[in-house]
Motif scaffolding. Structure first.
Motif, PDB file in Angstrom:
ATOM      1  N   SER A 177      28.082  28.807 -14.702  1.00 32.76           N
ATOM      2  CA  SER A 177      27.669  27.966 -15.826  1.00 32.76           C
ATOM      3  C   SER A 177      27.292  28.883 -16.980  1.00 32.76           C
ATOM      4  O   SER A 177      26.512  29.821 -16.793  1.00 32.76           O
ATOM      5  N   GLU A 178      27.871  28.635 -18.143  1.00 34.84           N
ATOM      6  CA  GLU A 178      27.559  29.457 -19.315  1.00 34.84           C
ATOM      7  C   GLU A 178      26.488  28.771 -20.148  1.00 34.84           C
ATOM      8  O   GLU A 178      26.610  27.596 -20.487  1.00 34.84           O
ATOM      9  N   ARG A 179      25.441  29.520 -20.462  1.00 33.58           N
ATOM     10  CA  ARG A 179      24.347  28.965 -21.253  1.00 33.58           C
ATOM     11  C   ARG A 179      24.707  28.997 -22.728  1.00 33.58           C
ATOM     12  O   ARG A 179      25.148  30.017 -23.255  1.00 33.58           O
ATOM     13  N   LEU A 180      24.500  27.874 -23.393  1.00 33.09           N
ATOM     14  CA  LEU A 180      24.763  27.773 -24.822  1.00 33.09           C
ATOM     15  C   LEU A 180      23.448  27.707 -25.569  1.00 33.09           C
ATOM     16  O   LEU A 180      22.497  27.079 -25.116  1.00 33.09           O
ATOM     17  N   GLY A 181      23.383  28.319 -26.740  1.00 32.62           N
ATOM     18  CA  GLY A 181      22.157  28.281 -27.526  1.00 32.62           C
ATOM     19  C   GLY A 181      21.124  29.243 -26.983  1.00 32.62           C
ATOM     20  O   GLY A 181      21.348  30.007 -26.049  1.00 32.62           O
ATOM     21  N   GLN A 187      18.211  24.040 -23.972  1.00 35.58           N
ATOM     22  CA  GLN A 187      19.423  24.791 -23.699  1.00 35.58           C
ATOM     23  C   GLN A 187      20.391  23.973 -22.843  1.00 35.58           C
ATOM     24  O   GLN A 187      19.993  23.183 -22.002  1.00 35.58           O
ATOM     25  N   THR A 188      21.663  24.164 -23.091  1.00 32.75           N
ATOM     26  CA  THR A 188      22.688  23.442 -22.359  1.00 32.75           C
ATOM     27  C   THR A 188      23.627  24.433 -21.689  1.00 32.75           C
ATOM     28  O   THR A 188      23.694  25.613 -22.066  1.00 32.75           O
ATOM     29  N   PHE A 189      24.354  23.948 -20.682  1.00 36.03           N
ATOM     30  CA  PHE A 189      25.281  24.783 -19.946  1.00 36.03           C
ATOM     31  C   PHE A 189      26.663  24.130 -19.958  1.00 36.03           C
ATOM     32  O   PHE A 189      26.780  22.911 -20.054  1.00 36.03           O
ATOM     33  N   ARG A 190      27.686  24.954 -19.817  1.00 35.85           N
ATOM     34  CA  ARG A 190      29.037  24.442 -19.665  1.00 35.85           C
ATOM     35  C   ARG A 190      29.715  25.241 -18.562  1.00 35.85           C
ATOM     36  O   ARG A 190      29.462  26.442 -18.390  1.00 35.85           O
ATOM     37  N   ARG A 192      32.364  27.440 -16.615  1.00 36.82           N
ATOM     38  CA  ARG A 192      33.405  28.414 -16.908  1.00 36.82           C
ATOM     39  C   ARG A 192      33.822  29.080 -15.603  1.00 36.82           C
ATOM     40  O   ARG A 192      33.049  29.172 -14.659  1.00 36.82           O
ATOM     41  N   HIS A 272      27.523  36.989 -23.271  1.00 34.94           N
ATOM     42  CA  HIS A 272      27.606  35.717 -22.562  1.00 34.94           C
ATOM     43  C   HIS A 272      26.468  35.696 -21.543  1.00 34.94           C
ATOM     44  O   HIS A 272      26.191  36.717 -20.901  1.00 34.94           O
TER      45      HIS A 272
END
Length: 412
Positions: A177-181, A187-190, A192, A272
């Motif tokens: 899971s990639e952390r955004l922000g 914070q949100t994850f997407r 990958r 990242h």
């Protein structure tokens, strides 16, 4: 999973290999949250080596004539033809585990999702949030599903590597899971998919399942120019780690803690931040990055960068055998050369300029060399990779001593 990883440890000491799970099959009851209706109901889970099946309970006619039967009832035996109904678990959804992703559900204030896991197959079909009665039960399911996915991942890698040259082998790959922000509650994850192949790190939106997919990576980085860094483990209670170590526990995963984070620092000060669900996964990524980088350095042997020094255009080379060399870009004449062991320190302005401090073998005096690079971060990462690989080539135990994640896996 790593294609060339060490065997699983037989005792507490050793390297974390594949997750230690004696059985690869499991059945149990979970609560499934229907996100459309908002209702939750019991489902039965059946886990095999390759598939997770979700079963729903339904009432079926098991004997006698049902309501739709056309045959007339015999007046002499009304009981014999009376329909009999039973509750049965019927297959509702089957999720292939090859290239699948399992994760804890995180949805802020949603209490149900925060205590559930979710499995998503390669082509996007999802189990939905599955909640268990206890945290330990959720941890057990998370570990077992993850272990089966890892086994299938390893099998896929071995098959793919049969068609690849020795310098283009897949060393490790899997979901993260990639952390955004920035840091914080918002914070949100997407999701990958990362892969270590040959001398490169690949970042995918979805896993590569064919040869052509490898050229469709979202990002690709040369391993000599990236830096892997394990974060301080984000734990809800700092006391659990000490308790685990004092009790000699092998793996904090059983306590259902996470996420386990690491950074990949890249050129031009980029980075990242990724997280995985299990401590064993974090340890596997750390070891795989070390090995992949070591092999990338051995294959690359040397890297040369254009730089400037005192107004002149120069070339700076990092060589696995020779160390550091600086020469004039036009005349190719060598201006200075030092071994890796002669580098005693460095400082930089965080932008383009770096000062390298070398010790002269003859005078033992420190000589300062100031250079300016277009991508200083990549150069510094390259220096770090080459020096670490150099030390590892002289001391095979070096990589083990550098592990941070594995210190949480096995107590001494």
């Amino acid at each position: 999973m790593s294609a060339e990883g060490p065997p699983p440890p037989a005792a507490r000491r050793g390297r974390p290999g594949r997750l230690q799970v004696s059985a690869r099959t499991k059945t149990g009851i979970a609560l499934l949250h229907d996100e459309v209706s908002g209702h939750a109901y019991d489902v039965r889970l059946k886990l095999t080596k390759e598939v997770l099946t979700i079963q729903k309970q339904d009432v079926i006619c098991v004997s006698g004539s049902g309501p739709s039967a056309n045959a007339p009832s015999s007046p002499s035996s009304p009981v014999a033809n009376k329909p009999k109904y039973e509750k049965r678990w019927l297959d509702a959804l089957s999720l292939p585990l090859s290239m699948a992703r399992v994760s804890r559900c995180r949805a802020g204030a949603d209490t149900f999702r925060s205590s559930a896991i979710q499995v998503q197959a390669l082509h996007g079909v999802s189990s939905g949030p599955l909640q268990f009665h206890t945290a330990q039960e959720r941890a057990d399911w998370l570990r077992m599903v993850s272990a089966n996915i890892s086994d299938l991942m390893l099998r896929n890698m071995k098959m793919a590597n049969k068609c690849c040259s020795p310098c283009d082998q897949v060393i490790h790959m899997g979901w993260v899971s990639e952390r955004l922000g920035g840091a914080g509650s918002s914070q949100t994850f997407r999701p990958r998919f990362l892969a270590l192949r040959g001398s490169s790190l690949y970042v995918f939106i979805s896993p590569p399942v064919s040869t052509l997919d490898w050229v469709r990576a979202e990002k690709t980085y040369h391993l000599c120019e990236v830096l892997f860094k394990v974060h301080k483990l984000w734990l809800p209670d700092d006391c659990w780690a000490q308790a685990s170590l004092s009790l000699g526990l092998q793996d904090p995963d059983g306590g259902d803690h996470g996420p386990f984070c690491f950074s990949v620092l890249v050129g031009h000060s980029g980075s990242h931040v990724f997280s995985v669900e299990l401590g064993s996964e974090l340890a596997a990524w750390e070891l795989s990055f070390q090995r992949a980088t070591f092999r990338a350095v051995q294959r690359t042997r040397s890297k040369t960068y254009i730089c400037s020094g005192q107004g002149d255009t120069l070339c700076f080379t990092v060589d696995f055998a020779l160390g550091f060399t600086c020469f004039d870009s036009k005349t190719k004449s060598v201006l200075w050369r030092f071994k890796f062991s002669q580098l005693k320190g460095s400082s930089d302005d965080g932008k383009a300029r770096v000062k390298l401090l070398f010790q002269s073998l003859d005078t033992k005096q420190i000589e300062m060399k100031e250079l300016e690079f277009q991508d200083l971060t990549a150069v510094l990462h390259c220096i770090h990779s080459f020096m670490a690989a150099r030390v590892a080539s002289l001391d095979p135990a070096f990589m083990d001593t550098q592990s941070i994640a594995r210190r949480y896996m096995y107590s001494s």
